[in-house]
Every structure is written in C-alpha cells, then in structure tokens.
Design an enzyme around this catalytic site. Structure first.
Site, PDB file in Angstrom:
ATOM      1  N   HIS A  60       1.625 -30.467   8.198  1.00  0.00           N
ATOM      2  CA  HIS A  60       1.466 -29.097   8.688  1.00  0.00           C
ATOM      3  C   HIS A  60       0.639 -29.023   9.968  1.00  0.00           C
ATOM      4  CE1 HIS A  60       3.197 -28.219   4.913  1.00  0.00           C
ATOM      5  NE2 HIS A  60       2.093 -28.176   4.199  1.00  0.00           N
TER       6      HIS A  60
ATOM      7  N   ARG B 205      16.091 -32.592 -14.864  1.00  0.00           N
ATOM      8  CA  ARG B 205      16.165 -33.422 -16.064  1.00  0.00           C
ATOM      9  C   ARG B 205      16.234 -32.570 -17.337  1.00  0.00           C
ATOM     10  NH1 ARG B 205      11.945 -38.280 -16.619  1.00  0.00           N
ATOM     11  NH2 ARG B 205      13.165 -38.886 -14.780  1.00  0.00           N
TER      12      ARG B 205
ATOM     13  N   GLY C 151      11.522 -26.739 -11.547  1.00  0.00           N
ATOM     14  CA  GLY C 151      10.146 -26.989 -11.145  1.00  0.00           C
ATOM     15  C   GLY C 151       9.461 -25.767 -10.569  1.00  0.00           C
TER      16      GLY C 151
ATOM     17  N   GLY D  78      15.558 -30.506  -8.782  1.00  0.00           N
ATOM     18  CA  GLY D  78      14.237 -30.004  -9.190  1.00  0.00           C
ATOM     19  C   GLY D  78      14.256 -28.517  -9.475  1.00  0.00           C
TER      20      GLY D  78
ATOM     21  N   LYS E  71       7.422 -20.204   8.845  1.00  0.00           N
ATOM     22  CA  LYS E  71       6.586 -19.008   8.913  1.00  0.00           C
ATOM     23  C   LYS E  71       6.858 -18.235  10.192  1.00  0.00           C
ATOM     24  CE  LYS E  71       2.731 -20.764   6.105  1.00  0.00           C
ATOM     25  NZ  LYS E  71       2.719 -19.682   5.109  1.00  0.00           N
TER      26      LYS E  71
ATOM     27  N   LEU F 108       8.151 -25.235  -7.533  1.00  0.00           N
ATOM     28  CA  LEU F 108       8.605 -24.818  -6.209  1.00  0.00           C
ATOM     29  C   LEU F 108       9.870 -23.983  -6.305  1.00  0.00           C
ATOM     30  CD1 LEU F 108       8.311 -25.044  -3.098  1.00  0.00           C
ATOM     31  CD2 LEU F 108       9.830 -27.030  -3.220  1.00  0.00           C
ATOM     32  N   SER F 109      10.780 -24.392  -7.158  1.00  0.00           N
ATOM     33  CA  SER F 109      12.013 -23.639  -7.329  1.00  0.00           C
ATOM     34  C   SER F 109      11.743 -22.235  -7.848  1.00  0.00           C
ATOM     35  CB  SER F 109      12.949 -24.386  -8.289  1.00  0.00           C
ATOM     36  OG  SER F 109      14.116 -23.630  -8.541  1.00  0.00           O
TER      37      SER F 109
END
Length: 482
Positions: free
Chosen positions: A235, A46, A15, A12, A177, A17-18
């Site tokens: 979370h 892809r 994408g 990915g 975090k 997030l990357s």
C-alpha cells in the site's frame, strides 16, 4: 477492445474478505446495472454447501454490510440468482473438473483468487489442467504475493506459466480508493500543482497509515509478516509511487505502470549502513485506545515475538525531480486513531514582506480514510484594522469529497477493481516488475535490521509509536502531522 467476461469465478467465497467486501461490491455493481446481464458468478471454497445454502450465506452478508435502503428485495433476488456454488478443495487437482463443467465452453472467464499463498501453485495448476487458463481467461490475485523477493518470484513464475502478464491482475485495494485516484486527477488535471511538484517547490512528503486495532483474527499471518511487509511493501509504496511518478503520456495500463516502476527502482536503498538512521521498528505493549485498556502484542499473540507492529522510514527517490526531498512513511497498529493520509509540505516563501508576522508554508492534505477529503492550508489576513501591521493566519481550504459529490454514491474500493477485472482493464492493478522492485527495497531493509540486530522498540498502545519515530523527523526539523 477487451471482451467483458461472462463468468466470474470467486475463490475463497466463504471467507471474511468475500463477506465484507466482494459480495457487497458485486451486489452494488449489479444494483446499479453495471454488471453484464449474462454474467454468472461461480463461488467456490472448501466448505461443503449447495447453491441454496451459499445464497443464504450471501444474503446474510449483504444484510450485515449494505444499508437497508439499498437492499431492495428484487435487486437482492436478481443478484443471488447469478450465483452458483461449487465446493472445492484447491489442494486436490481432481476437484477442478467440476468447476470447468459448471462454467462450460465459454472463453471469457475472470478468476478472483483469494486463498492462502500456499495454495496458489496447486490452484493455478488445477485451473490450467481443467482448461481454465485459455486466451479468454484472466486471473486476479489478492495479496500477500510472497514474503520476500525470492518467494514473490516463485509465485509470479507459477502464475506466468499459465497466465501471461496481460491477463494477470495483482490487487492492491488502495488503488481502488476514490481519493487515491483523485491524487492522479489532482496532479495531472490541474495546472496549479504540477509546476511546484518537485524538489524546487516541495520540502517533504509524509505518508501515514494508522490503525487502532490489534491482531484481531490475523495473528498467525501478521506475526509472520509484520508492519513492513504487511503495509509498506504494497500500500505505502504504491502511494509513494503515485505521488512521485512523472506525468504519464496517457491514462492506460502501460503508461501509468511504466512511470510507477521508474520511481520504485529509483528508491535509495536503506541498508546496513543507513538502517539505524533511516528506519524505526516498534511493537505495542499494554496501553489504552479510545479510553479502553488493551493488551500488548505479546499478550494478544500468546507468546513473545520479534515482529514489528510499527515502522517509520525516511526514504529518498534518487532522480532529477525529487533529489533531496525526504519521504517519511509511518504505519502501525494500536495507534491513537484510524487514519490514512498523504501530506505534501511545500517550501516556505523565499522572502516575507510582512516583517515579524509568522508565515507557515502551504500544505496539501490528502485524506484516504476514514474520510476522503483534500485540504490545502493557505496564509490569509486575519480580520481587523491592523494598526500594528497585517496579521496573517493559516487557514484551511477543505474539499470534502462526500460534500463535493453528494449526488454520487461512495463506492467500496473493490467495486472499481472487480468491475475493471470483469471488463479487463489493468490500469489500477500492479504489474510484476512493480512488485519485484518493491520487494527488492523491502528486503534490503530487513537485511539491515538483521545485520544491526534492530529489535522492535516498545511503545504503549494508544501512542504514535516509539520515540525514535519522532527523532526520525525532528532531526530534519520536521514534525509528523498528527
């Protein structure tokens, strides 16, 4: 000792997030000399690019996310030189041979899988078939890991067929975090709080994760999940487990995660009998956030929907330490401000020597975002001659993490998680039995909603959810910390 990996395989890689998190995090680690010198990053997705084109994409991502004073040209060039790009359609098994060829015969590979859940099975099968599931290969999985207990087990079974639990790293980025880790340090690194950290000293706990945004680019995913599964299942329940767990014997993967799963298994079910009194569902309608008009959820989505964008819960941990202490959880979209915080409300003093002077119980406030800080409210004497008796006032003692550690760069949560993945440290990753305990609790709530026909109540964007959320706490004489 676990061997650091020599190759990081990033699925990915083109994408969002990357671009926003993973590449900037890896660059930050590299710039600080924390990545192994020999580490190579194999990026795949892809999209059809060659390595030079992907490096240009990665450079643009760094330009957009990393402060200019930290983007030294030589450091950027060194980081980009680590990267090779291999295009891959993960649904086709024959493409994985090219990945294996690029990696070569190394036995130490970390794989970061950030793909649609529908591709988990084919991707794992492709990796295994290409010889990328051996003893030195570890796999990191980005959420969502299923949409209920049954689908989660299906994914976990597929993973376990190729990667045993000690080489599987399930990511919850909240665990990366600093302030979440500081919660552990606060509880177990000081003598001040732990004697009171139980039903004898604590009145209730609040955990809130509030967002001002709406659907953005996640419409299809979010409408299929809703606030309960998108935020509470992972979370918020992880935060609850860290607040409520017993002291681990050591800060290692087994000890910490053993204590967390005990909490998750001790959660009192919210089912058909209690779902109406212990849960609230909401969905935002048109309103205003930060003074700007915004559309309602159905208008943003383009159709009507029964998905909740807000949920509030009253939870109980049925064990010796927490018997009778409510945990109030609240999360939602299009709320008045973006904030994530944990409130520990201590019980009042058993007797006041100050006559009619009002005394407010102490409160510990752990802020996770947008600012990471720890605050404690204390009663103190107000200045004056006090001819009519002492006047007391609740005053805050704030520890701004940015100020207390001004000499240390604040890191993206993914920096810690990626470095732990590369080094093979599992403490801040989620174990399978944790995930399944979380889904068991969440599935009971959803089944209760269905049985009682609980549709989301409307709330105007820019407000703190439907009125039912206020009643949820006020029935117990408690107010949300807004």
């Amino acid at each position: 000792m676990t061997q650091p990996c020599t190759h990081l395989l990033l699925f990915g890689a083109t994408g969002d997030l990357s671009k926003r998190m993973l590449l900037p995090s890896l660059f930050g680690l590299d710039a600080d000399g924390l990545l192994p010198d020999s580490l190579r990053i194999i990026a795949t997705a892809r999209s059809v690019h060659d390595t030079a084109e992907f490096r240009a994409l990665a450079a643009a991502a760094l330009d957009a996310t990393v402060d200019a004073d930290r983007r030294h040209p030589d450091q950027v060039a060194r980081f980009l030189d680590r990267i090779t790009y291999v295009p891959l359609d993960a649904s086709k098994a024959e493409g994985f041979a090219a990945l294996a060829q690029e990696i070569g015969d190394t036995a130490h590979v970390a794989i970061f899988l950030s793909t649609a859940p529908s591709l988990f099975g084919p991707t794992i099968a492709g990796l295994s078939g290409a010889g990328l599931a051996g003893p030195g290969v570890r796999l990191a999985l980005e959420k969502p890991l299923g949409s209920d207990l049954a689908s989660s087990r299906q994914i976990n079974d597929a993973v376990a067929a190729a990667y045993p639990e000690d080489r599987t790293f399930r990511i919850d980025h909240y665990l990366g975090k600093e302030t979440v880790q500081n919660l552990i340090a606060l509880r177990f690194g000081n003598t001040l709080f732990e004697p009171l950290w139980n039903a004898g000293g604590i009145d209730h706990v609040q955990i809130s994760i509030a967002e001002t945004v709406g659907l953005e680019s996640r419409a299809d995913y979010y409408d299929g999940m809703g606030a309960l599964r998108d935020m509470v299942q992972n979370h918020m329940l992880q935060l609850l487990a860290l607040v409520a767990m017993e002291p681990p014997a050591r800060f290692d993967p087994t000890s910490v995660r053993d204590e967390k799963v005990k909490v998750l298994r001790s959660l009192r079910p919210i089912d058909r009998a209690t779902v109406e009194s212990h849960s609230v569902r909401g969905q935002y309608v048109a309103g205003a956030v930060d003074g700007q008009p915004v559309r309602g959820y159905a208008e943003e989505l383009g159709r009507s929907s029964g998905t909740e964008t807000f949920v509030a819960l009253k939870a109980h941990v049925d064990n010796w330490r927490w018997q009778g202490v409510p945990f109030y959880l609240r999360t939602g979209k299009r709320l008045p401000e973006r904030t994530s915080e944990i409130i520990i409300q201590f019980k009042p003093v058993p007797h006041s020597m100050f006559g009619d002077a009002p005394l407010k119980p102490n409160m510990l406030i752990i802020g996770l975002q947008p600012d990471e800080n720890i605050g404690l409210t204390m009663m103190a004497k107000a200045p004056g001659l006090d001819r009519d008796g002492l006047k007391l006032r609740s005053v805050p003692l704030d520890i701004g993490i940015n100020n207390a550690f001004a000499d240390v760069r604040r890191r993206i949560a993914y920096e810690r998680l990626l470095l732990d993945l590369i080094e093979g440290k599992q403490t801040l990753f989620v174990r399978r039995d944790e995930v399944e305990a979380q889904w068991t609790w969440i599935d009971a709530i959803r089944a209760g909603w269905a049985a009682q026909g609980m549709a989301p109540a409307p709330y105007a964007a820019g407000n703190w959810g439907p009125n039912g959320a206020i009643r949820l706490t006020e029935r117990d004489g408690v107010s949300w910390h807004d």
